[in-house]
Design a protein around this motif. Structure first.
Motif, PDB file in Angstrom:
ATOM      1  N   SER A 232      14.300   6.330 -12.322  1.00  0.00           N
ATOM      2  CA  SER A 232      15.033   6.044 -11.089  1.00  0.00           C
ATOM      3  C   SER A 232      14.475   6.787  -9.877  1.00  0.00           C
ATOM      4  O   SER A 232      14.669   6.357  -8.742  1.00  0.00           O
ATOM      5  N   ILE A 233      13.765   7.894 -10.092  1.00  0.00           N
ATOM      6  CA  ILE A 233      13.202   8.647  -8.967  1.00  0.00           C
ATOM      7  C   ILE A 233      12.190   7.784  -8.217  1.00  0.00           C
ATOM      8  O   ILE A 233      12.258   7.644  -6.994  1.00  0.00           O
ATOM      9  N   ALA A 234      11.258   7.196  -8.931  1.00  0.00           N
ATOM     10  CA  ALA A 234      10.243   6.353  -8.299  1.00  0.00           C
ATOM     11  C   ALA A 234      10.881   5.117  -7.671  1.00  0.00           C
ATOM     12  O   ALA A 234      10.514   4.720  -6.564  1.00  0.00           O
ATOM     13  N   PHE A 235      11.842   4.525  -8.363  1.00  0.00           N
ATOM     14  CA  PHE A 235      12.478   3.312  -7.842  1.00  0.00           C
ATOM     15  C   PHE A 235      13.223   3.578  -6.547  1.00  0.00           C
ATOM     16  O   PHE A 235      13.079   2.830  -5.569  1.00  0.00           O
ATOM     17  N   VAL A 236      13.993   4.634  -6.508  1.00  0.00           N
ATOM     18  CA  VAL A 236      14.785   4.940  -5.314  1.00  0.00           C
ATOM     19  C   VAL A 236      13.876   5.286  -4.139  1.00  0.00           C
ATOM     20  O   VAL A 236      14.103   4.826  -3.015  1.00  0.00           O
ATOM     21  N   LEU A 237      12.838   6.069  -4.375  1.00  0.00           N
ATOM     22  CA  LEU A 237      11.903   6.403  -3.293  1.00  0.00           C
ATOM     23  C   LEU A 237      11.213   5.159  -2.752  1.00  0.00           C
ATOM     24  O   LEU A 237      11.078   4.989  -1.541  1.00  0.00           O
ATOM     25  N   LYS A 238      10.764   4.280  -3.640  1.00  0.00           N
ATOM     26  CA  LYS A 238      10.120   3.049  -3.187  1.00  0.00           C
ATOM     27  C   LYS A 238      11.093   2.169  -2.412  1.00  0.00           C
ATOM     28  O   LYS A 238      10.724   1.571  -1.399  1.00  0.00           O
ATOM     29  N   LEU A 239      12.320   2.097  -2.870  1.00  0.00           N
ATOM     30  CA  LEU A 239      13.332   1.289  -2.183  1.00  0.00           C
ATOM     31  C   LEU A 239      13.596   1.829  -0.787  1.00  0.00           C
ATOM     32  O   LEU A 239      13.658   1.058   0.186  1.00  0.00           O
ATOM     33  N   VAL A 240      13.704   3.133  -0.651  1.00  0.00           N
ATOM     34  CA  VAL A 240      13.941   3.739   0.664  1.00  0.00           C
ATOM     35  C   VAL A 240      12.750   3.490   1.589  1.00  0.00           C
ATOM     36  O   VAL A 240      12.926   3.145   2.766  1.00  0.00           O
ATOM     37  N   VAL A 241      11.549   3.624   1.065  1.00  0.00           N
ATOM     38  CA  VAL A 241      10.353   3.417   1.883  1.00  0.00           C
ATOM     39  C   VAL A 241      10.240   1.959   2.325  1.00  0.00           C
ATOM     40  O   VAL A 241       9.900   1.680   3.477  1.00  0.00           O
ATOM     41  N   VAL A 242      10.535   1.026   1.446  1.00  0.00           N
ATOM     42  CA  VAL A 242      10.476  -0.393   1.818  1.00  0.00           C
ATOM     43  C   VAL A 242      11.501  -0.699   2.902  1.00  0.00           C
ATOM     44  O   VAL A 242      11.204  -1.408   3.871  1.00  0.00           O
TER      45      VAL A 242
ATOM     46  N   LEU B 161       0.812  -1.215   0.000  1.00  0.00           N
ATOM     47  CA  LEU B 161       0.000   0.000   0.000  1.00  0.00           C
ATOM     48  C   LEU B 161       0.848   1.270   0.000  1.00  0.00           C
ATOM     49  O   LEU B 161       0.550   2.221  -0.734  1.00  0.00           O
ATOM     50  N   VAL B 162       1.920   1.276   0.788  1.00  0.00           N
ATOM     51  CA  VAL B 162       2.787   2.457   0.825  1.00  0.00           C
ATOM     52  C   VAL B 162       3.520   2.615  -0.509  1.00  0.00           C
ATOM     53  O   VAL B 162       3.659   3.731  -1.007  1.00  0.00           O
ATOM     54  N   CYS B 163       3.960   1.514  -1.106  1.00  0.00           N
ATOM     55  CA  CYS B 163       4.619   1.610  -2.415  1.00  0.00           C
ATOM     56  C   CYS B 163       3.656   2.102  -3.487  1.00  0.00           C
ATOM     57  O   CYS B 163       4.048   2.883  -4.362  1.00  0.00           O
ATOM     58  N   MET B 164       2.411   1.665  -3.420  1.00  0.00           N
ATOM     59  CA  MET B 164       1.422   2.176  -4.361  1.00  0.00           C
ATOM     60  C   MET B 164       1.214   3.670  -4.178  1.00  0.00           C
ATOM     61  O   MET B 164       1.154   4.420  -5.160  1.00  0.00           O
ATOM     62  N   LEU B 165       1.100   4.097  -2.944  1.00  0.00           N
ATOM     63  CA  LEU B 165       0.904   5.520  -2.658  1.00  0.00           C
ATOM     64  C   LEU B 165       2.099   6.343  -3.141  1.00  0.00           C
ATOM     65  O   LEU B 165       1.924   7.390  -3.780  1.00  0.00           O
ATOM     66  N   ILE B 166       3.308   5.867  -2.876  1.00  0.00           N
ATOM     67  CA  ILE B 166       4.516   6.564  -3.342  1.00  0.00           C
ATOM     68  C   ILE B 166       4.532   6.618  -4.869  1.00  0.00           C
ATOM     69  O   ILE B 166       4.868   7.652  -5.460  1.00  0.00           O
ATOM     70  N   GLY B 167       4.159   5.521  -5.519  1.00  0.00           N
ATOM     71  CA  GLY B 167       4.132   5.493  -6.976  1.00  0.00           C
ATOM     72  C   GLY B 167       3.162   6.507  -7.558  1.00  0.00           C
ATOM     73  O   GLY B 167       3.469   7.195  -8.540  1.00  0.00           O
TER      74      GLY B 167
END
Length: 85
Positions: free
Chosen positions: A48-58, A26-32
């Motif tokens: 890479s912006i979306a990927f890096v943010l999702k990786l940090v959040v996970v 759910l958080v990754c979906m919201l970040i996306g």
């Protein structure tokens, strides 16, 4: 082990999987969605912006809630081992 116990074990397993996976998904979906909106507004289309943010959040979610996730998984495993006795 009768069919009702098997159904209960599978239902509990699916419940544990949803309970453990839902916060991250759910958080990754919201970040996306937020990143997609920001990229559409600013017209910066960098993958890479979306990927890096999702990786940090996970990583943050796993570091904060990892203990709870392991405890939930251990409780389910103990319940399974008790049924095997």
């Amino acid at each position: 082990m009768d069919i009702n116990q098997v159904i209960d074990v599978f239902r509990d397993g699916i419940g544990v999987a949803i309970k453990l996976g839902a916060p991250i998904l759910l958080v990754c979906m919201l970040i996306g969605v937020v990143v997609a909106i920001l990229q559409a507004v600013t017209q910066i289309h960098e993958q890479s912006i979306a990927f890096v943010l999702k990786l940090v959040v996970v990583v943050l979610i796993l570091s904060l809630g990892g203990g709870w996730m392991i405890e939930s998984l251990q409780e389910y495993a103990y319940k399974l081992f008790e049924l095997m006795k």
